[in-house]
Design a protein around this motif. Sequence first.
Motif, short mmCIF file in Angstrom:
data_model
loop_
_atom_site.label_atom_id
_atom_site.label_comp_id
_atom_site.label_asym_id
_atom_site.label_seq_id
_atom_site.Cartn_x
_atom_site.Cartn_y
_atom_site.Cartn_z
N LYS A 165 -6.07 2.61 0.85
CA LYS A 165 -5.72 2.73 2.27
C LYS A 165 -6.18 4.08 2.81
CE LYS A 165 -1.74 2.52 5.40
NZ LYS A 165 -0.29 2.26 5.50
N ASN A 166 -5.93 5.14 2.07
CA ASN A 166 -6.33 6.47 2.53
C ASN A 166 -7.84 6.58 2.65
OD1 ASN A 166 -3.75 7.45 2.78
ND2 ASN A 166 -3.66 8.28 0.70
N GLN A 167 -8.56 5.96 1.73
CA GLN A 167 -10.03 5.96 1.77
C GLN A 167 -10.52 5.25 3.03
OE1 GLN A 167 -12.36 7.27 -0.70
NE2 GLN A 167 -13.66 6.99 1.08
N LEU A 168 -9.87 4.12 3.35
CA LEU A 168 -10.31 3.28 4.47
C LEU A 168 -10.12 3.96 5.82
CD1 LEU A 168 -11.44 0.48 5.24
CD2 LEU A 168 -9.10 -0.37 5.26
N ILE A 169 -9.06 4.71 5.97
CA ILE A 169 -8.78 5.33 7.27
C ILE A 169 -9.13 6.82 7.28
CG2 ILE A 169 -7.00 3.65 7.88
CD1 ILE A 169 -4.88 5.64 7.04
N GLY A 170 -9.73 7.30 6.18
CA GLY A 170 -10.09 8.71 6.10
C GLY A 170 -11.48 9.00 6.65
N ALA A 220 0.83 -1.21 0.00
CA ALA A 220 0.00 0.00 0.00
C ALA A 220 0.87 1.26 0.00
CB ALA A 220 -0.92 -0.01 1.21
N GLU A 221 2.05 1.17 -0.62
CA GLU A 221 2.92 2.35 -0.68
C GLU A 221 2.51 3.23 -1.87
OE1 GLU A 221 4.78 2.81 1.90
OE2 GLU A 221 4.02 0.89 2.56
N LEU A 254 -17.59 5.29 2.33
CA LEU A 254 -17.68 5.14 0.87
C LEU A 254 -16.76 4.03 0.35
CD1 LEU A 254 -17.70 8.90 -0.24
CD2 LEU A 254 -19.64 7.32 -0.19
N PHE A 255 -16.01 3.44 1.25
CA PHE A 255 -15.00 2.44 0.84
C PHE A 255 -15.62 1.33 -0.01
CE2 PHE A 255 -12.56 -1.48 1.63
CZ PHE A 255 -11.29 -1.06 1.23
N GLY A 256 -16.75 0.78 0.44
CA GLY A 256 -17.39 -0.31 -0.28
C GLY A 256 -17.91 0.09 -1.65
#
Length: 603
Positions: free
Chosen positions: A295-300, A284-285, A305-307
């Motif tokens: 990754k940014n979407q998931l922890i943002g 995820a770099e 909206l991730f799904g």
Amino acid sequence: MAKVTKISHPIIESYVENFINQYEISSSKARDQHTIFEQYINSLILSLYGNDPSATFEEMETGTAFGIDGLAIFVSDKLVTSEEDVDLIVEGLRKFEVSFFFIQSKTTDKFDRQDISDFLSAIRRFFNFDKCEITELRAQWEIAKYIYSKSSKFKKSPTLKLKFVSLSPKKIDLTDPHLKSTVFMGIDDINEMNLFSEVNIPEFLGIKDVMNLQSKVTSELEISINMAKQPVPYPKDISNKIKNGYYGLIKLEEFIKILTDDVGGQKILRKGIFDDNIRYYLGAEEKFEVNFDMKNQLIGKENYLFGLLNNGITIIGDEVTLNSEDLTLVNYQIVNGCQTSNVIFECLESLDKDNDIYIPIRLIATEDEDTKNAIIRATNSQTPLKPEQIAALSHIQKSIEQYYTTKLKKNNFPLYYERRTEQYRDDNISRTKILNIPFQIKSTAALFFDLPHEVSGQYGKVEKNTRGLLFKDSDISYLNSYYVSGLSWYKVERFVQNNEDGRKFRRARWHIIMLLKYLCCPLEEIAIGIGKKSENNSKMIELILLDDNKLNELLKRIIEIIEECLTKEKSLEEVLSDRKVFERKETTTNLIKYVKNLVPAVE
């Protein structure tokens, strides 16, 4: 004469005896159950925490090293046994993670304070990079030192996992002031080296803990989850190849249950659930933009909206059973969604506990291999597949598997080709008699392509070095070449494991396989590659491989040839202490040149 030791606890003894049978350990070596117990524990730890189909417990052995019975170094979840392995894995990664596993295994019925002190002291001494203090671990020490030379690319400082095993019926008593002082002073000494992200006290495993770990490794993979949003069933398959299937949304916390297992209070990725996934995890770099954005979407802040922004997960299992909201999966694989799954696992500690994230998911029950392949191809069609990813799905793989079955009956010798990971898990078959795709590649490249120096170490390196040579459609006419390569691997592995002289030459086992060809076949009939000549030669080699007396004499002669060739300028001890000697093309060239001057065939 081998040392005779016995394990007193009947259940643990049965595990060890089963391990002896599974790995066909000779009766003379099996008499020392304490040493076998160390190997068994190493195998158990590797099975739980490793994610490398070509890694073996033998690569964790430490010989007579002070205080340490097992050592494994993982770089980005792959076991490394050389500096070259490290380079191969970290190539292209902006950042990478490292884990060190140290194991001490005792068959005493208590946690001995002196043994624990020796264990912690040995670990501290191992990481003294000014001087190698434990000479038996020089190779691993050099790898560790090399890894730390790349510390600027660490995602975080390496983790240190310590496992101390005994056959104690009770948990360790850290209320004992002397024992507690020994443990915490040892940990403080290691902490003061400032080499690790954190250093926790060892995980102390007694009889019950070993039994629990054994259960996790051998039990059928089964998980029950809650599908609060009722999934939609697929129409019935009139061919009955697909038992049933569902499409729906799964809450993130329920998917994490599918993805992870709890071992010693720690969440780890479940073993083997990506083995049928034909894409590697890219990381995820920043270099891998899609995963980085995911990754940014998931922890943002807009993680809900991730799904919606995700293609979803596809899971194939032997059984998928829905009862109201409860869904049960048996022996399942995540065949599409490896990137999503690993990004989620990386973010576990950063996830909002009260998230309301749902992911699209397909759940399909089938045991039909052609149907599985069709689903894998279809669900991974959004980007082109690499040749090596397609290899596992190719028609010739099935042909090789069927040919092994045919030879089993003809030769009355059990050897099985594992085209699908864990496909023989419910059969009572010794693990040593199961050859998977990585070892098929290694053995064939060594025997018929004269590449023994290229096939040690990481599977990724091996696949890269042999790409385009194997599993061609035209090879369907030369399947005996593949079978005999696998048979050579089995016979040589048993020789180097159970023969004292052979064991010294374990690192040369791929060269031993190569030399079988030069000593069994006329030189003028030897050609590099798979074809008519390899097929004819394979039949000559096969006759000797199936004659134990002739084979034993031949293998002893090959050991002599290797020793004669490589000790012209150095002592045998110097040659064998050089871990890289059998990874050099020069060694292969010299051995071939040497053996060509000898009698080319065995009567």
